[in-house]
Design a protein around this motif. Sequence first.
Motif, PDB file in Angstrom:
ATOM      1  N   LEU A 126      38.834  56.237 107.311  1.00 11.82           N
ATOM      2  CA  LEU A 126      37.452  56.241 107.781  1.00 11.82           C
ATOM      3  C   LEU A 126      37.121  57.561 108.479  1.00 11.82           C
ATOM      4  N   THR A 127      35.836  57.828 108.638  1.00 11.54           N
ATOM      5  CA  THR A 127      35.382  59.106 109.181  1.00 11.54           C
ATOM      6  C   THR A 127      34.692  58.897 110.523  1.00 11.54           C
ATOM      7  N   PRO A 128      35.135  59.568 111.605  1.00 13.38           N
ATOM      8  CA  PRO A 128      34.502  59.413 112.911  1.00 13.38           C
ATOM      9  C   PRO A 128      33.202  60.212 113.007  1.00 13.38           C
ATOM     10  N   LEU A 129      32.101  59.515 113.314  1.00 19.18           N
ATOM     11  CA  LEU A 129      30.777  60.123 113.403  1.00 19.18           C
ATOM     12  C   LEU A 129      29.977  59.389 114.475  1.00 19.18           C
ATOM     13  N   GLN A 130      28.703  59.778 114.646  1.00 18.37           N
ATOM     14  CA  GLN A 130      27.800  59.096 115.577  1.00 18.37           C
ATOM     15  C   GLN A 130      26.514  58.713 114.844  1.00 18.37           C
ATOM     16  N   LEU A 131      25.958  57.572 115.209  1.00 22.49           N
ATOM     17  CA  LEU A 131      24.693  57.136 114.642  1.00 22.49           C
ATOM     18  C   LEU A 131      23.559  58.028 115.136  1.00 22.49           C
ATOM     19  N   ARG A 132      22.571  58.321 114.258  1.00 19.28           N
ATOM     20  CA  ARG A 132      21.400  59.082 114.680  1.00 19.28           C
ATOM     21  C   ARG A 132      20.137  58.231 114.704  1.00 19.28           C
ATOM     22  N   ALA A 133      20.306  56.925 114.582  1.00 12.87           N
ATOM     23  CA  ALA A 133      19.194  55.978 114.691  1.00 12.87           C
ATOM     24  C   ALA A 133      19.779  54.667 115.187  1.00 12.87           C
ATOM     25  N   ALA A 159      29.351  55.947 118.754  1.00 10.61           N
ATOM     26  CA  ALA A 159      30.451  56.477 117.950  1.00 10.61           C
ATOM     27  C   ALA A 159      30.992  55.378 117.046  1.00 10.61           C
ATOM     28  N   VAL A 160      31.096  55.688 115.756  1.00  3.96           N
ATOM     29  CA  VAL A 160      31.548  54.713 114.768  1.00  3.96           C
ATOM     30  C   VAL A 160      32.508  55.377 113.791  1.00  3.96           C
ATOM     31  N   LEU A 161      33.270  54.542 113.090  1.00  2.00           N
ATOM     32  CA  LEU A 161      34.074  54.991 111.966  1.00  2.00           C
ATOM     33  C   LEU A 161      33.365  54.536 110.698  1.00  2.00           C
ATOM     34  N   VAL A 162      33.201  55.462 109.754  1.00  2.48           N
ATOM     35  CA  VAL A 162      32.347  55.256 108.582  1.00  2.48           C
ATOM     36  C   VAL A 162      33.192  55.310 107.314  1.00  2.48           C
ATOM     37  N   ASP A 163      32.907  54.417 106.339  1.00  2.00           N
ATOM     38  CA  ASP A 163      33.674  54.437 105.091  1.00  2.00           C
ATOM     39  C   ASP A 163      33.071  55.403 104.080  1.00  2.00           C
ATOM     40  N   ASP A 164      33.648  55.458 102.886  1.00  2.00           N
ATOM     41  CA  ASP A 164      33.222  56.464 101.913  1.00  2.00           C
ATOM     42  C   ASP A 164      31.933  56.114 101.180  1.00  2.00           C
ATOM     43  N   ARG A 165      31.322  54.984 101.517  1.00  4.54           N
ATOM     44  CA  ARG A 165      29.976  54.656 101.025  1.00  4.54           C
ATOM     45  C   ARG A 165      28.930  54.878 102.106  1.00  4.54           C
ATOM     46  N   VAL A 231      35.233  63.080 103.765  1.00  6.06           N
ATOM     47  CA  VAL A 231      35.531  61.692 104.105  1.00  6.06           C
ATOM     48  C   VAL A 231      36.993  61.563 104.534  1.00  6.06           C
ATOM     49  N   GLY A 232      37.216  60.811 105.597  1.00  8.09           N
ATOM     50  CA  GLY A 232      38.565  60.553 106.072  1.00  8.09           C
ATOM     51  C   GLY A 232      39.163  61.646 106.920  1.00  8.09           C
ATOM     52  N   THR A 233      38.369  62.669 107.293  1.00  2.00           N
ATOM     53  CA  THR A 233      38.879  63.741 108.144  1.00  2.00           C
ATOM     54  C   THR A 233      38.285  63.621 109.542  1.00  2.00           C
ATOM     55  N   ARG A 234      38.817  64.396 110.491  1.00  2.00           N
ATOM     56  CA  ARG A 234      38.461  64.223 111.899  1.00  2.00           C
ATOM     57  C   ARG A 234      37.888  65.489 112.525  1.00  2.00           C
ATOM     58  N   GLY A 235      37.335  66.349 111.701  1.00  3.47           N
ATOM     59  CA  GLY A 235      36.725  67.557 112.221  1.00  3.47           C
ATOM     60  C   GLY A 235      37.491  68.807 111.890  1.00  3.47           C
ATOM     61  N   ASP A 236      38.749  68.668 111.497  1.00  2.00           N
ATOM     62  CA  ASP A 236      39.574  69.835 111.218  1.00  2.00           C
ATOM     63  C   ASP A 236      39.230  70.497 109.885  1.00  2.00           C
ATOM     64  N   SER A 237      38.441  69.809 109.047  1.00  2.00           N
ATOM     65  CA  SER A 237      38.074  70.366 107.736  1.00  2.00           C
ATOM     66  C   SER A 237      36.566  70.556 107.597  1.00  2.00           C
ATOM     67  N   ASP A 238      35.828  70.525 108.720  1.00  2.00           N
ATOM     68  CA  ASP A 238      34.381  70.696 108.680  1.00  2.00           C
ATOM     69  C   ASP A 238      34.015  72.090 108.156  1.00  2.00           C
ATOM     70  N   PRO A 284      40.937  52.921 100.931  1.00  2.00           N
ATOM     71  CA  PRO A 284      40.847  54.372 101.097  1.00  2.00           C
ATOM     72  C   PRO A 284      41.196  55.092  99.814  1.00  2.00           C
ATOM     73  N   GLY A 285      40.362  56.058  99.447  1.00  2.00           N
ATOM     74  CA  GLY A 285      40.603  56.859  98.268  1.00  2.00           C
ATOM     75  C   GLY A 285      40.095  56.235  96.995  1.00  2.00           C
ATOM     76  N   ALA A 286      39.570  54.983  97.078  1.00  2.00           N
ATOM     77  CA  ALA A 286      39.091  54.331  95.865  1.00  2.00           C
ATOM     78  C   ALA A 286      37.850  55.009  95.342  1.00  2.00           C
ATOM     79  N   ARG A 287      37.683  55.062  94.064  1.00  2.00           N
ATOM     80  CA  ARG A 287      36.527  55.658  93.423  1.00  2.00           C
ATOM     81  C   ARG A 287      36.056  54.738  92.317  1.00  2.00           C
ATOM     82  N   PRO A 288      34.751  54.750  92.006  1.00  2.00           N
ATOM     83  CA  PRO A 288      34.268  53.844  90.962  1.00  2.00           C
ATOM     84  C   PRO A 288      34.820  54.236  89.593  1.00  2.00           C
TER      85      PRO A 288
END
Length: 288
Positions: A126-133, A159-165, A231-238, A284-288
């Motif tokens: 999951l990806t750590p982010l913040q809600l903007r609404a 602050a939330v953890l977000v999936d790849d959708r 997706v799935g990173t923590r800021g080190d690959s921004d 994690p890592g699943a793709r359609p």
Amino acid sequence: MALLGGALVAVAALAVFFLRSDNSGSGDVFLQSASAEGADPFTASTVKDNGGRVTAEPTTAAVTGASGSRTVQGSAPGLYGGTQNAASCDVDRQTGYLTEDQTKARAFASAAGIEPGDLPEYLRGLTPLQLRADIRVTSHGYRSGAATAYQAVLQAGTAVLVDDRGMPRVRCASGNPLGPPVATKGTPESKGKAWRAYRPGEALAVVPAGRAMDGMVVHDPRTGQWFERPVGTRGDSDSPTSRPGTRTSPSGTAAGSPAPSTPPPATAMSPQTPGPAYGPAARPGARP
């Protein structure tokens, strides 16, 4: 532009999204401010203070559907905020809290729609982010060894953890697993202390992207700049990116009219037959 085009194409996914009706739609909706632990937390807070608190941005172009539901797609650029090169949550600590107690791990996994043994891999994907609404969700508290579902509105800045959708899956201030909102019975009654910017009926429901994403376009409130977080990173690959709605000329400078630095507008949601909103979490890592 490619990200924006993909978001427009994926809007067709809204046609299959709807609020479910089940036993957790009791009519009460609990207001949870960004920093509040709330009742029945799964864990202690794992929020990391990076000095970049996201505040609510009004969605002036929002449209309310006939059912009263306002939706926005998880792939929409600017739905989430964060501090570039820094995570909003301590994912390793969150994983430790949830795996050190097997009863709690089983309860969390059940609410998240995963197997208990997959919990560490799931959280780290999951990806750590913040809600903007302000966002409407089904949250799950932990009581007597089980997950208890209730309707909640999470304040912008949470602050939330977000999936790849693009779906919020964990609230970092409490460790509570998050799911789709459900239709309440009758007129919802708000419980708890409202924040200054809260407006009843204006919280958004996030709907899943039409396909798994590789990265999300995020706004940094400290600098006003935009960046992409894989997706799935923590800021080190921004990596820095253009403001949504701009195009880049051959010389590398931005051209055209930039989009405002507000969350994307909500879209009207057509009434649907009751049923699952977006199902169990993708591996994690699943793709359609």
